[in-house]
Design an enzyme around this catalytic site. Structure first.
Site, short mmCIF file in Angstrom:
data_model
loop_
_atom_site.label_atom_id
_atom_site.label_comp_id
_atom_site.label_asym_id
_atom_site.label_seq_id
_atom_site.Cartn_x
_atom_site.Cartn_y
_atom_site.Cartn_z
N CYS A 133 0.83 -1.20 0.00
CA CYS A 133 0.00 0.00 0.00
C CYS A 133 0.87 1.26 0.00
O CYS A 133 1.41 1.64 1.04
CB CYS A 133 -0.93 -0.01 1.22
SG CYS A 133 -1.97 1.45 1.32
N CYS A 157 -0.49 4.18 2.14
CA CYS A 157 -0.36 3.99 3.60
C CYS A 157 1.10 4.18 4.03
O CYS A 157 1.36 4.81 5.06
CB CYS A 157 -0.75 2.56 4.02
SG CYS A 157 -2.19 1.90 3.22
N ASP A 158 2.03 3.62 3.28
CA ASP A 158 3.41 3.51 3.76
C ASP A 158 4.42 4.38 3.02
O ASP A 158 5.58 4.46 3.43
CB ASP A 158 3.87 2.04 3.68
CG ASP A 158 3.01 1.14 4.55
OD1 ASP A 158 2.49 1.63 5.57
OD2 ASP A 158 2.84 -0.04 4.21
#
Ligand code: NAP
Length: 299
Positions: free
Chosen positions: A129, A132-133
């Site tokens: 992701c 997200c990261d």
């Protein structure tokens, strides 16, 4: 007793809920993660009509709000089993929920490379992701693996966050749409490494490097990166219905033109269906077709 229990609150499940709720059916919708499905993990969406560009989480949130305002019963649980009993369906999700019909809209989950080091370094450098990261690798170098739309879209997102992106693909041709490939080629900080596979992830507490093999020359090399994002395809989220015998050899669910599976009253919509094109627009299409068929039958 619900008229419809929908399993999965991605675009397909949400679309089915909108049509059903607007026709006064009693609708319950299960979701084990954040509502919105894969949209939640997508930085920007540029091919959903009405929006030249919208952040995935924003589109997810507005779709979710729409069904909540229409009166959906949102059940934040993961469905464990579906069974048929005395002419109706029972969905087990912590406890039993009954319904006249059920729509499976569970979509897909990310495929993994399943190579040495992957398990040890999952969430310690390896991610699925970017949204997200990605920020964890600001001013650092990362790799993206894959040649499909996901790999290219997420490379564009990452190129705006990290110092450099190496896009590693096992061939010279890409599944990704041509316009997005051209966009990535125009980015100064994305370098493509083609005809190359990753053999191993190296690092103890965090990712340090990848071991690569050129599939044309056989040459082995290493690439130092602190993050690696895998986008090597999807697998259907159908384990929980394997016993029903409604899946094909790849685990996807074949359906009729009305989105009904071979079990009457049990429908499947969106990416979990056995089909060629998996897009948000095709998911919402499936949801509408299933709901309209159910509305007709219940009436
Ligand atoms: P995908 O289209 O299946 O592409 C997966 C990529 O990973 C392929 O390039 C494949 O290589 C590569 N791959 C698979 N196994 C591998 C392995 N073991 N080692 C190295 N490489 C491997 O997956 P996706 O990009 O996640 O897309 C999934 C679906 O969602 C597609 O239908 C896609 O069009 C759709 N999608 C659409 C959008 C959009 O329209 N904006 C965005 C994201 C996703 P090969 O090509 O050599 O097989």
């Amino acid at each position: 007793m619900y008229d419809i229990l929908i399993i999965g609150a991605g675009p397909a499940g949400i679309s089915a809920a909108i049509y059903a709720l607007r026709n006064d059916l009693k609708v319950g919708i299960f979701e084990g993660e954040a509502p919105g499905g894969k949209m939640v993990y997508t930085a920007t969406i540029e091919n959903y009509p009405g929006y030249e560009m919208i952040a995935g989480p924003d589109l997810a949130y507005s779709m979710f709000n729409q069904i909540m305002n229409l009166g959906a019963d949102y059940i934040g649980e993961r469905a464990e089993t579906i069974r048929k009993e005395n002419g109706h369906f029972v969905v087990r999700a912590g406890k039993d929920y009954k319904a006249r019909t059920v729509i499976i809209a569970t979509g897909t989950r990310n495929r993994k490379l399943e190579i040495p080091g992957e398990e040890r370094l999952t969430n310690k450098g390896i991610s699925w992701c970017a949204i997200c990261d990605g920020a964890l690798y600001r001013n650092k170098e990362v790799a993206v693996i894959g040649g499909g739309n996901s790999a290219f879209e997420e490379s564009i997102y990452l190129s705006g966050v990290v110092k450099k992106v190496y896009l590693i693909h096992r061939r010279e041709d890409f599944r990704a749409d041509r316009n997005i490939v051209e966009k990535v080629k125009g980015l100064g900080n994305v370098e493509m490494i083609l005809n190359t596979v990753v053999l191993e992830f190296i690092g103890e507490d965090g990712l340090e490097k990848l071991i690569l093999r050129n599939v044309k020359t056989g040459e082995i090399s290493s690439l130092e990166v602190e993050g690696c994002f895998e986008f090597v395809g999807l697998l259907p989220a159908t384990e929980f219905v394997r016993d029903l015998g409604i899946t094909d050899e790849d685990g996807y669910i074949p359906v009729s033109a009305n989105q009904e599976t071979k079990i009457p009253g049990l429908y499947a919509v969106g990416d979990v269906v056995s089909k060629r094109v998996r897009q948000i627009v095709t998911a919402v299409n499936d949801g509408a077709i299933a709901a309209l068929d159910i509305i007709k039958k219940i009436r």
